[in-house]
Design a protein around this motif. Structure first.
Motif, PDB file in Angstrom:
ATOM      1  N   THR A  95    -102.901  36.238   2.546  1.00 40.58           N
ATOM      2  CA  THR A  95    -102.868  35.393   4.033  1.00 40.58           C
ATOM      3  C   THR A  95    -101.374  35.305   4.357  1.00 40.58           C
ATOM      4  N   SER A  96    -100.693  34.789   3.454  1.00 38.84           N
ATOM      5  CA  SER A  96     -99.117  34.721   4.230  1.00 38.84           C
ATOM      6  C   SER A  96     -99.239  35.929   5.335  1.00 38.84           C
ATOM      7  N   ILE A  97     -99.354  37.427   4.915  1.00 37.51           N
ATOM      8  CA  ILE A  97     -99.416  38.208   5.287  1.00 37.51           C
ATOM      9  C   ILE A  97    -100.076  37.659   7.001  1.00 37.51           C
ATOM     10  N   LEU A  98    -101.331  37.309   7.022  1.00 39.78           N
ATOM     11  CA  LEU A  98    -102.358  37.809   8.373  1.00 39.78           C
ATOM     12  C   LEU A  98    -102.046  36.339   9.020  1.00 39.78           C
ATOM     13  N   ILE A  99    -101.069  35.574   8.529  1.00 40.98           N
ATOM     14  CA  ILE A  99    -100.971  34.153   9.666  1.00 40.98           C
ATOM     15  C   ILE A  99     -99.105  35.302  10.006  1.00 40.98           C
ATOM     16  N   LEU A 100     -97.721  36.198   8.974  1.00 39.52           N
ATOM     17  CA  LEU A 100     -97.447  36.549  10.097  1.00 39.52           C
ATOM     18  C   LEU A 100     -97.747  37.803  11.321  1.00 39.52           C
ATOM     19  N   ILE A 101     -99.203  38.473  11.120  1.00 35.96           N
ATOM     20  CA  ILE A 101     -99.605  38.770  11.930  1.00 35.96           C
ATOM     21  C   ILE A 101    -100.061  38.508  13.123  1.00 35.96           C
ATOM     22  N   ALA A 102    -100.967  37.271  12.878  1.00 34.41           N
ATOM     23  CA  ALA A 102    -101.351  36.564  13.890  1.00 34.41           C
ATOM     24  C   ALA A 102    -100.344  35.762  14.896  1.00 34.41           C
ATOM     25  N   ILE A 103     -99.310  35.701  14.293  1.00 34.89           N
ATOM     26  CA  ILE A 103     -98.217  35.144  14.741  1.00 34.89           C
ATOM     27  C   ILE A 103     -97.371  36.319  15.997  1.00 34.89           C
ATOM     28  N   LEU A 104     -97.393  37.621  15.537  1.00 32.45           N
ATOM     29  CA  LEU A 104     -96.955  38.637  16.352  1.00 32.45           C
ATOM     30  C   LEU A 104     -97.622  39.547  17.323  1.00 32.45           C
ATOM     31  N   GLY A 105     -99.147  39.476  16.788  1.00 29.70           N
ATOM     32  CA  GLY A 105     -99.739  39.255  17.460  1.00 29.70           C
ATOM     33  C   GLY A 105    -100.240  38.463  18.643  1.00 29.70           C
ATOM     34  N   ALA A 106    -100.058  36.866  18.876  1.00 28.87           N
ATOM     35  CA  ALA A 106    -100.244  35.632  19.637  1.00 28.87           C
ATOM     36  C   ALA A 106     -98.166  36.098  21.429  1.00 28.87           C
ATOM     37  N   LEU A 107     -97.513  36.460  20.165  1.00 23.84           N
ATOM     38  CA  LEU A 107     -96.454  36.701  20.308  1.00 23.84           C
ATOM     39  C   LEU A 107     -96.637  37.692  21.830  1.00 23.84           C
ATOM     40  N   VAL A 108     -96.907  38.847  21.293  1.00 19.36           N
ATOM     41  CA  VAL A 108     -97.069  39.790  22.279  1.00 19.36           C
ATOM     42  C   VAL A 108     -98.035  39.776  23.464  1.00 19.36           C
ATOM     43  N   LEU A 109     -99.373  38.919  23.026  1.00 20.22           N
ATOM     44  CA  LEU A 109    -100.527  39.256  24.023  1.00 20.22           C
ATOM     45  C   LEU A 109     -99.880  38.079  24.914  1.00 20.22           C
ATOM     46  N   ALA A 110     -99.051  37.216  24.771  1.00 17.71           N
ATOM     47  CA  ALA A 110     -99.036  36.021  25.878  1.00 17.71           C
ATOM     48  C   ALA A 110     -97.839  36.342  26.649  1.00 17.71           C
ATOM     49  N   GLN A 111     -97.481  36.916  26.181  1.00 20.97           N
ATOM     50  CA  GLN A 111     -95.946  37.493  26.759  1.00 20.97           C
ATOM     51  C   GLN A 111     -95.994  38.276  27.967  1.00 20.97           C
ATOM     52  N   ARG A 112     -95.210  37.259  29.155  1.00 18.22           N
ATOM     53  CA  ARG A 112     -95.574  38.525  30.692  1.00 18.22           C
ATOM     54  C   ARG A 112     -94.185  39.909  30.032  1.00 18.22           C
ATOM     55  N   ARG A 113     -95.022  40.815  30.713  1.00 22.62           N
ATOM     56  CA  ARG A 113     -94.883  41.838  30.892  1.00 22.62           C
ATOM     57  C   ARG A 113     -93.620  42.024  31.907  1.00 22.62           C
ATOM     58  N   GLU A 114     -92.109  42.840  31.552  1.00 18.47           N
ATOM     59  CA  GLU A 114     -91.331  43.110  32.389  1.00 18.47           C
ATOM     60  C   GLU A 114     -91.147  43.350  33.819  1.00 18.47           C
ATOM     61  N   GLY A 115     -90.899  43.018  34.297  1.00 14.42           N
ATOM     62  CA  GLY A 115     -90.866  43.830  35.659  1.00 14.42           C
ATOM     63  C   GLY A 115     -92.011  43.063  36.640  1.00 14.42           C
ATOM     64  N   VAL A 116     -93.195  42.852  35.696  1.00 12.38           N
ATOM     65  CA  VAL A 116     -94.136  41.911  37.031  1.00 12.38           C
ATOM     66  C   VAL A 116     -94.591  40.516  37.198  1.00 12.38           C
ATOM     67  N   PRO A 117     -94.040  40.174  38.318  1.00 13.56           N
ATOM     68  CA  PRO A 117     -93.550  38.618  38.970  1.00 13.56           C
ATOM     69  C   PRO A 117     -94.872  38.130  38.289  1.00 13.56           C
ATOM     70  N   ALA A 118     -94.165  36.936  38.231  1.00 10.85           N
ATOM     71  CA  ALA A 118     -95.355  35.764  37.461  1.00 10.85           C
ATOM     72  C   ALA A 118     -96.061  35.333  38.937  1.00 10.85           C
ATOM     73  N   LYS A 119     -97.224  35.428  38.859  1.00 11.61           N
ATOM     74  CA  LYS A 119     -98.119  35.346  39.833  1.00 11.61           C
ATOM     75  C   LYS A 119     -98.569  33.917  39.336  1.00 11.61           C
ATOM     76  N   ARG A 120     -98.718  32.895  40.747  1.00 11.56           N
ATOM     77  CA  ARG A 120     -98.968  31.854  41.165  1.00 11.56           C
ATOM     78  C   ARG A 120    -100.307  31.765  40.777  1.00 11.56           C
ATOM     79  N   GLU A 121    -100.768  30.472  39.190  1.00  7.37           N
ATOM     80  CA  GLU A 121    -101.719  30.536  38.813  1.00  7.37           C
ATOM     81  C   GLU A 121    -102.984  30.162  39.440  1.00  7.37           C
ATOM     82  N   GLN A 122    -103.861  30.514  40.532  1.00  4.69           N
ATOM     83  CA  GLN A 122    -104.314  29.602  41.261  1.00  4.69           C
ATOM     84  C   GLN A 122    -105.216  28.822  40.485  1.00  4.69           C
TER      85      GLN A 122
END
Lengths: 400, 99, 176
Positions: C145-172
């Protein structure tokens, strides 16, 4: 069964009164201390030496106009300060004030409201849920300053909660129990006959690292300077409690000071030996049992002397207060009471020292910027707490 | 106290979670109904751990809580990405593979 | 009506009322608050079942960290109230009554069944026994489970970050 319930209710009522009065006078203490640190007098006019200032503040909060901004989410707006204050005050229920047992209504009860086996975890649970008061207050106020302040404050509290709980693991390894009374009892005993075995200087591994980590995390957890960016006036108006007025603001205020008291209580229990006296309990040092009455006697004389030279209404009040302290000092040296008062006296003394350092730190250090704050919490304090756990477990295993 | 009362409470909570999962449209509320179902299961585990006098039930609850934490983190990250693309949190508008 | 029964009834009533609120309330923040109430009262129920450590864990981890994550995401995405739609006739007249009947039947059948209880709580405290089990019999899932939590942290970080070069659109304003 009914009598036990009644006795518990009496204890709860007494403790609630005590905690609420202490919170109000902690505000006075902080203002006086801050003033003297800055070379001025502080509250001086409202009652002798400003002692009635908390009452005046309370009256002000009750009588101010209560504004509810337009567009707020009413239910959440009203319960957020309630949640903060309730949780902040309930933490004190698990704190043991002394070893003695007192008799109320014929029932012998210990000096603690709820001596549960997972007392430490219960206090941490209450602290964790306290994050919601801040987050929901910031969100429901329908204002940019509040939302930003609320989000930052609650993110900071959640981050420093990690190092707070981890810094305590060293103490748990040495003691082997979550029960607060038992944690204190295991800090009894004296190494080299005169140095108390509190967890700060305990034999297998002194918990200095743990104490420093705990204290810094506690300051960040209660959103006090130097970690108070999210609620400081010059930075973000007032953060999550911008839109709150009169009594709801008072509830946030009191909640912050009450959680300060809870954290100080926990620091004394875990690291400074709780209600244990710093002097060995041998027959040659029996005179140390008279220290509480000596302290009260000195206080009484100081108040009487000061009152005689005071101009204004304090001429009557201060000597009266001095006489009350004199009576208390006499009471504390009577044989029935002197044994019972030792525990609470040392406990309160240590809490006062911790609170003094708390207020001192606030008015001395400049503020952290938010990203510096988060970096400090995650990249420095958390590994430090982990290091403390590793070293303590090494020491415990090698000691066996 | 007969254990079946605790199990009845667990069944009611699980049923409510299932109802919420099926009837609601906001993706975050659906997620919260899943957490409600997990809580109901935790209650059943603890009740049986008490009934048989063993502690394996509590160990299972420990693991369920940890796995729920990991799942909530990743699930909410996915929700954030989807809502950024579709600008909506309504599951009925996330039913086409191509926008 | 013993004290234990009374405490359980009060806690169960609070839990069920809050759970109904989770499902019924329209704004996700109100549902989140109701879910927090469910978790805290469930922790109370765990205490009556002599699982003190799990009760504290439930509040610290579940109600104090996971639900904070939910609340942060709701605030971040600025989720508004769900639009009020009239349910289809099938759902309103057949679905909801059937759901309630199913729930009642389930609760009755489970509640009326008799289980033989040995009812011996762990001898030297739940924490000691729990940690013995966790670090001796279940040490492999624990490390997993500690490895699972590590995977979850990495996954959440990678998924939720904004990609480089894509300007942040104003959230409607989200129409949910």
């Amino acid at each position: 069964m009914g009598v036990i319930l009644l006795v518990s209710l009496i204890k709860v009522a007494v403790l609630m009164f005590f905690v609420l009065t202490s919170v109000a006078y902690l505000v006075w203490f902080e203002r006086k201390l801050a003033a003297h640190l800055q070379g001025r007098w502080g509250p001086y006019r409202v009652g002798p030496h400003g002692l009635l200032q908390p009452l005046a503040d309370g009256a002000k909060f009750l009588l101010k106009e209560d504004i509810t901004p337009a567009g707020v989410d009413r239910f959440v707006y009203y319960i957020a300060p309630l949640v903060t204050m309730t949780l902040a005050i309930s933490g004190i229920a698990m704190v043991p004030f002394g070893p003695a047992e007192i008799r109320i209504l014929g029932v012998t009860t210990p000096l603690v409201i709820a001596n549960i086996n997972v007392g430490l975890l219960a206090i941490f649970a209450i602290t964790s849920v306290g994050v919601y008061g801040v987050a929901l207050a910031g969100w429901s106020s329908n204002s940019k300053y509040s939302l930003l302040g609320g989000l930052r404050s609650s993110a900071q509290m959640v981050s420093y909660e990690l190092s707070l709980t981890l810094s305590v693991v060293g103490v748990l390894l040495l003691a082997g129990s979550f029960n607060l009374s038992e944690l204190i009892v295991r800090q009894g005993g004296f190494s080299w006959r005169y140095i108390p075995q509190w967890n700060l200087f305990s034999p297998p591994f002194p918990q200095v690292l743990g104490f420093v980590c705990y204290f810094i995390s506690a300051i960040a957890e209660t959103n006090r300077a130097p970690f108070d960016l999210a609620e400081a006036e010059s930075e973000i108006v007032a953060g999550y409690h911008t839109e709150y007025s009169s009594f709801k603001f008072a509830m946030f205020f009191l909640g912050e000071y009450a959680s300060m008291i809870t954290v100080a209580c926990l620091a004394t229990i875990l690291f400074l030996g709780g209600w244990l006296s710093p002097f060995p309990q041998t027959a040659s040092l029996y005179w140390t049992h008279y220290i509480p009455s000596a302290v009260l006697l000195i206080g009484a004389m100081a108040l009487i002397v000061d009152g005689v030279y005071y101009k204004g209404f304090g001429r009557i009040e201060l000597p009266v207060l001095g006489l009350v302290l004199f009576a208390l000092s006499f009471l504390c040296s009577r044989p029935g009471i002197i044994e019972g008062i030792q525990g609470p006296f040392w406990f309160l003394g240590k809490i006062l020292v911790v609170l003094f350092v708390y207020v001192w730190v606030r008015w001395t250090l400049p503020r952290f910027r938010y990203d510096q704050l988060m970096r400090f919490g995650w990249k420095f304090l958390f590994p430090l707490a982990l290091l403390n756990v590793v070293l303590t477990s090494l020491a415990v295993v090698m000691g066996k | 106290m007969p254990i079946s009362y605790y199990l009845a409470l667990s069944a009611v909570l699980f049923g409510l979670g299932a109802i919420g999962f099926v009837f609601r449209r906001n993706i975050i509320t659906i997620f919260m109904s899943i957490e409600l179902m997990l809580n109901a299961v935790n209650l059943a585990f603890i009740a049986f751990a008490r009934a048989w006098g063993q502690l394996q039930g509590q160990v299972f609850v420990f693991f369920v809580i940890v796995v729920a934490a990991a799942e909530a983190a990743v699930g909410l990250a996915i929700v954030i990405v989807i809502s950024r693309n579709r600008h909506s949190l309504n599951v009925e508008r996330i039913n086409l593979l191509k926008l | 009506m013993t004290l234990q029964m009374l405490v359980f009834l009060v806690l169960a009533a609070v839990t069920v009322a809050a759970a109904v609120n989770v499902v019924i309330l329209r704004h996700p923040i109100h549902s989140a608050i109701a879910l927090i109430v469910v978790m805290v009262s469930l922790a109370g129920v765990f205490l009556t079942l002599e699982a003190e450590f799990i009760a504290a864990l439930q509040i610290i981890v579940y109600a104090g960290a996971i639900m904070v994550l939910f609340v942060f995401v709701i605030m971040l995405l600025n989720a508004g109230e769900e639009e009020r739609t009239n349910m289809s006739r099938m759902a309103r007249y057949v679905g909801v009554p059937l759901a309630i009947v199913l729930l009642g039947e389930l609760a009755y059948q489970v509640g009326a069944a008799t289980f033989s209880m040995t009812a011996q709580p762990a001898a030297n405290g739940a924490i000691h026994g729990l940690s013995m089990l966790l670090f001796q019999d279940f040490v492999f899932p624990f490390e997993l489970t500690s490895i699972l939590i590590l995977i979850a942290i990495l996954g959440a970080l990678v998924l939720a970050q904004r990609r480089e070069g894509v300007p942040a659109k104003r959230e409607q304003q989200n129409v949910s």
